[in-house]
Scaffold this motif. Structure first.
Motif, mmCIF file in Angstrom:
data_model
loop_
_atom_site.group_PDB
_atom_site.id
_atom_site.type_symbol
_atom_site.label_atom_id
_atom_site.label_comp_id
_atom_site.label_asym_id
_atom_site.label_seq_id
_atom_site.Cartn_x
_atom_site.Cartn_y
_atom_site.Cartn_z
ATOM 1 N N GLY A 154 5.266 8.271 -5.906
ATOM 2 C CA GLY A 154 6.308 8.961 -7.057
ATOM 3 C C GLY A 154 5.112 9.051 -7.974
ATOM 4 O O GLY A 154 3.826 9.505 -8.370
ATOM 5 N N LYS A 155 5.364 10.650 -8.671
ATOM 6 C CA LYS A 155 4.547 11.574 -9.214
ATOM 7 C C LYS A 155 4.094 10.617 -10.548
ATOM 8 O O LYS A 155 3.735 10.788 -11.175
ATOM 9 C CB LYS A 155 5.817 12.710 -10.529
ATOM 10 C CG LYS A 155 6.066 13.755 -9.051
ATOM 11 C CD LYS A 155 6.111 14.742 -9.954
ATOM 12 C CE LYS A 155 6.980 16.283 -8.599
ATOM 13 N NZ LYS A 155 7.471 17.773 -9.682
ATOM 14 N N ASP A 156 5.171 9.772 -10.647
ATOM 15 C CA ASP A 156 4.466 8.069 -12.088
ATOM 16 C C ASP A 156 4.171 7.007 -11.360
ATOM 17 O O ASP A 156 3.232 6.300 -11.975
ATOM 18 C CB ASP A 156 6.219 7.861 -12.692
ATOM 19 C CG ASP A 156 6.620 7.188 -11.726
ATOM 20 O OD1 ASP A 156 6.030 7.042 -10.256
ATOM 21 O OD2 ASP A 156 7.913 6.798 -12.344
ATOM 22 N N GLY A 157 3.318 7.407 -10.202
ATOM 23 C CA GLY A 157 2.437 6.491 -10.235
ATOM 24 C C GLY A 157 3.083 5.193 -9.146
ATOM 25 O O GLY A 157 2.920 4.136 -8.661
ATOM 26 N N VAL A 158 4.605 5.077 -9.338
ATOM 27 C CA VAL A 158 5.511 4.603 -8.709
ATOM 28 C C VAL A 158 5.540 4.304 -7.439
ATOM 29 O O VAL A 158 5.809 4.660 -7.026
ATOM 30 C CB VAL A 158 7.123 3.679 -10.178
ATOM 31 C CG1 VAL A 158 7.441 2.569 -9.449
ATOM 32 C CG2 VAL A 158 6.204 3.832 -11.066
ATOM 33 N N ILE A 159 5.707 3.420 -6.576
ATOM 34 C CA ILE A 159 6.015 3.244 -4.815
ATOM 35 C C ILE A 159 7.197 2.762 -4.937
ATOM 36 O O ILE A 159 7.913 2.293 -5.758
ATOM 37 C CB ILE A 159 4.640 2.202 -4.375
ATOM 38 C CG1 ILE A 159 3.477 2.564 -4.417
ATOM 39 C CG2 ILE A 159 5.054 1.964 -3.059
ATOM 40 C CD1 ILE A 159 2.421 1.483 -3.662
ATOM 41 N N GLU A 207 0.675 -1.704 0.124
ATOM 42 C CA GLU A 207 -0.087 0.007 -0.080
ATOM 43 C C GLU A 207 1.029 1.538 0.274
ATOM 44 O O GLU A 207 1.545 1.184 0.637
ATOM 45 C CB GLU A 207 -0.866 0.389 0.958
ATOM 46 C CG GLU A 207 -1.597 -1.362 1.180
ATOM 47 C CD GLU A 207 -2.898 -0.548 2.354
ATOM 48 O OE1 GLU A 207 -2.825 -0.472 2.996
ATOM 49 O OE2 GLU A 207 -3.797 -1.020 2.518
ATOM 50 N N LYS A 208 0.146 2.361 -0.765
ATOM 51 C CA LYS A 208 1.720 3.764 -0.881
ATOM 52 C C LYS A 208 1.547 4.478 0.427
ATOM 53 O O LYS A 208 2.530 4.838 0.916
ATOM 54 C CB LYS A 208 0.405 4.639 -2.120
ATOM 55 C CG LYS A 208 -1.262 4.883 -1.540
ATOM 56 C CD LYS A 208 -1.232 5.906 -2.695
ATOM 57 C CE LYS A 208 -2.777 6.350 -2.366
ATOM 58 N NZ LYS A 208 -2.851 7.536 -3.201
ATOM 59 N N ASN A 209 0.417 3.735 0.852
ATOM 60 C CA ASN A 209 1.065 4.617 2.662
ATOM 61 C C ASN A 209 1.090 3.811 3.999
ATOM 62 O O ASN A 209 1.192 4.241 5.152
ATOM 63 C CB ASN A 209 -1.244 5.306 3.030
ATOM 64 C CG ASN A 209 -1.732 4.870 3.806
ATOM 65 O OD1 ASN A 209 -1.493 2.685 2.523
ATOM 66 N ND2 ASN A 209 -2.271 5.110 4.052
ATOM 67 N N PHE A 210 1.783 2.651 3.209
ATOM 68 C CA PHE A 210 2.570 1.835 4.305
ATOM 69 C C PHE A 210 3.366 2.272 5.262
ATOM 70 O O PHE A 210 4.640 3.039 4.863
ATOM 71 C CB PHE A 210 2.725 0.400 3.472
ATOM 72 C CG PHE A 210 3.815 -0.617 4.665
ATOM 73 C CD1 PHE A 210 3.154 -1.500 5.490
ATOM 74 C CD2 PHE A 210 5.149 -0.647 4.574
ATOM 75 C CE1 PHE A 210 3.902 -1.901 6.719
ATOM 76 C CE2 PHE A 210 5.349 -1.496 5.291
ATOM 77 C CZ PHE A 210 5.052 -2.195 6.337
ATOM 78 N N ARG A 211 2.866 2.455 6.918
ATOM 79 C CA ARG A 211 4.183 2.511 7.632
ATOM 80 C C ARG A 211 4.077 1.043 8.997
ATOM 81 O O ARG A 211 3.011 0.926 8.803
ATOM 82 C CB ARG A 211 4.000 3.938 8.327
ATOM 83 C CG ARG A 211 4.401 4.554 7.431
ATOM 84 C CD ARG A 211 3.984 6.473 8.620
ATOM 85 N NE ARG A 211 4.850 6.993 7.764
ATOM 86 C CZ ARG A 211 5.705 7.906 6.967
ATOM 87 N NH1 ARG A 211 6.938 7.113 7.866
ATOM 88 N NH2 ARG A 211 5.866 8.971 6.184
ATOM 89 N N PHE A 212 5.405 0.745 9.219
ATOM 90 C CA PHE A 212 5.918 -0.021 10.213
ATOM 91 C C PHE A 212 7.236 -0.118 10.535
ATOM 92 O O PHE A 212 8.434 0.061 10.105
ATOM 93 C CB PHE A 212 6.245 -1.714 9.232
ATOM 94 C CG PHE A 212 6.135 -2.850 9.912
ATOM 95 C CD1 PHE A 212 4.543 -3.161 11.031
ATOM 96 C CD2 PHE A 212 7.255 -3.364 9.411
ATOM 97 C CE1 PHE A 212 4.698 -4.435 11.926
ATOM 98 C CE2 PHE A 212 6.976 -4.832 10.526
ATOM 99 C CZ PHE A 212 6.250 -5.011 11.618
ATOM 100 N N PHE A 213 6.813 -0.060 11.815
ATOM 101 C CA PHE A 213 7.834 1.164 12.615
ATOM 102 C C PHE A 213 8.692 -1.057 13.717
ATOM 103 O O PHE A 213 7.636 -1.651 14.271
ATOM 104 C CB PHE A 213 7.448 1.504 14.277
ATOM 105 C CG PHE A 213 7.087 3.139 13.179
ATOM 106 C CD1 PHE A 213 7.853 4.447 12.712
ATOM 107 C CD2 PHE A 213 5.801 2.992 13.533
ATOM 108 C CE1 PHE A 213 7.359 5.268 11.825
ATOM 109 C CE2 PHE A 213 4.944 4.044 12.365
ATOM 110 C CZ PHE A 213 5.999 5.125 12.089
ATOM 111 N N VAL A 214 9.388 -0.747 13.457
ATOM 112 C CA VAL A 214 10.447 -1.780 14.834
ATOM 113 C C VAL A 214 11.523 -1.509 15.269
ATOM 114 O O VAL A 214 12.605 -0.568 14.965
ATOM 115 C CB VAL A 214 10.808 -3.208 13.414
ATOM 116 C CG1 VAL A 214 12.152 -4.182 14.299
ATOM 117 C CG2 VAL A 214 9.946 -3.065 12.262
#
Length: 421
Positions: free
Chosen positions: A133-138, A111-118
């Protein structure tokens, strides 16, 4: 006295007000059931297995416990999911959610808004996050803060303190767990502990903890306990609502270390800037009436590039969370004071160019004079800003980030004032 588990409370900015379960005044008897025994097992905390130094993007990060938590700060109530590796000694967590209706513990790295802390007990701190990115690539990033080679010092020296038993008992996880209240004499904070026995006093050591937000596993002189809840007189409350044994792994191999990419790109940029300065210096003519001003700019730019190179060499030499030199090196790369000083030299060059043009074109002298007056006013503004920023450096010498924030406000105000056309 502070325990290590409170070290990370400030990381959570949006949390709290929980419906506390009513206290009970009965006796807890350890049943020794299979589920309870499994939940109350953390070999890395009790010293049966060594804590390891984890790596950010080489091997799977696997977990054997999943813990759901409700947190409250008086401003908000949020739910959060934590994962524990109780063998190797690290804990992870997903971002908090309000009114979570499902999927609270889903690890979705695509997912583009993925966050995970370790956070590892060896001092490794990793922040996994995606950027579209602007090109839609994560793009998949992990920020380590240089804690792979320069681990975060959790507590130094280790703190030993005594918890004292109180009368309250609370139930958790749908009544499957009962925990007894304990607290320090010097603090109003109450900890609800789940364990095999509940003596009047328990000695805890800060380096024998695995968890976050005030909950998790704590090894003591009376054995291993799970902190089911931490309550701080209504200002902060963290409470476990569910615990499960799991076999969950997160594959971090696609995530690129952000600090490595920063070093690579900044090194390339500095090389290009040196080449540009060399071209500019070569273009200065001996018959140029403003050659001295141009040479001053070249000298300043070279000094700044050398400073940037020194900052870049300093950045990998410590962790960004605790090493003041590393913090200053990062902040020094975008210091508004140096921008102001560079702008002052450029304005002085513009004044010289305008004066030369006025002398060569007397018919246009009035318009050039107006421009020169504007530039001189601008130079006065820049000198005033330089003085104010220098004062901020002295005022916040021990708080470089605060100094940077205040200097940035001055610079932004100055830029919004406009220039001289």
């Amino acid at each position: 006295m502070k325990l290590r588990w409170v070290l990370f409370i400030t990381i959570l900015l949006c949390v709290q007000q929980l419906c506390a379960q009513p206290p009970r005044r009965d006796t807890i008897i350890w049943s020794g059931g299979e589920w309870e025994t499994a939940i109350l097992r953390a070999s890395c905390v009790s010293g049966q297995t060594p804590v390891i130094n984890i790596l950010p993007n080489r091997n799977n990060l696997c977990f054997d416990k999943q813990v759901k938590v409700k947190l409250s700060t008086g401003r908000a109530i949020v739910e959060q999911c934590l994962y524990f590796n109780t063998t190797d000694g690290y804990v992870s967590y997903l971002p908090p959610r309000t009114g979570a209706a499902g999927g609270l513990c889903d690890i979705k790295p695509d997912e583009k808004n993925f966050r995970f802390f370790v956070i590892g007990n060896k001092g490794n701190i990793f922040n996994y996050h995606n950027e579209e990115g602007k090109d839609g690539v994560i793009k998949y990033w992990v920020s380590t803060g240089n804690t792979v080679t320069h681990q975060y010092g959790m507590t130094s020296p280790d703190v030993v303190a005594a918890l004292h038993k109180k009368t309250e008992i609370r139930t958790y996880c749908g009544g499957k767990i009962k925990a007894w209240a304990y607290k320090f004499d010097s603090s109003p904070t109450v900890y609800y502990l789940f364990g095999k026995n509940y003596p009047p006093d328990i000695n805890v050591t800060s380096n024998k903890y695995l968890g976050n937000f005030g909950i998790g596993y704590q090894y003591t002189d009376k054995g291993l306990y799970m902190i089911m809840e931490m309550e701080t007189s209504g200002s902060y409350d963290a409470k476990i609502t569910d615990v499960d044994e799991v076999n969950t792994c997160f594959n971090p191999t696609r995530f690129q270390v952000q600090e490595d990419e920063f070093m690579r790109k900044r090194t390339e940029e500095l090389q290009k800037e040196w080449a540009k300065i060399d071209r500019e210096e070569a273009q200065i003519r001996s018959d140029d009436e403003c050659a001295a001003q141009r040479e001053n700019i070249i000298v300043f730019k070279k000094a700044q590039l050398r400073r940037q190179e020194e900052n870049l060499r300093t950045v990998p030499q410590g962790n960004v969370y605790q090493d003041r030199n590393v913090q200053n090196a990062y902040l020094g790369m975008t210091d508004p004071l140096f921008m102001i000083q560079g702008d002052m030299l450029n304005v002085q060059l513009s004044i010289c160019n305008a004066e030369v043009a006025r002398n060569k074109r007397p018919a246009d002298a009035p318009s050039y004079s107006i421009k020169i007056n504007c530039l001189q006013d601008r130079l006065s503004q820049l000198r005033n800003a330089e003085s104010r920023m220098g004062a901020l450096n002295a005022q916040y010498a021990a708080q470089p980030a605060r100094a940077l924030a205040e200097k940035s406000k001055i610079y932004l105000q100055l830029m919004q004032a406009g220039g001289c056309n």
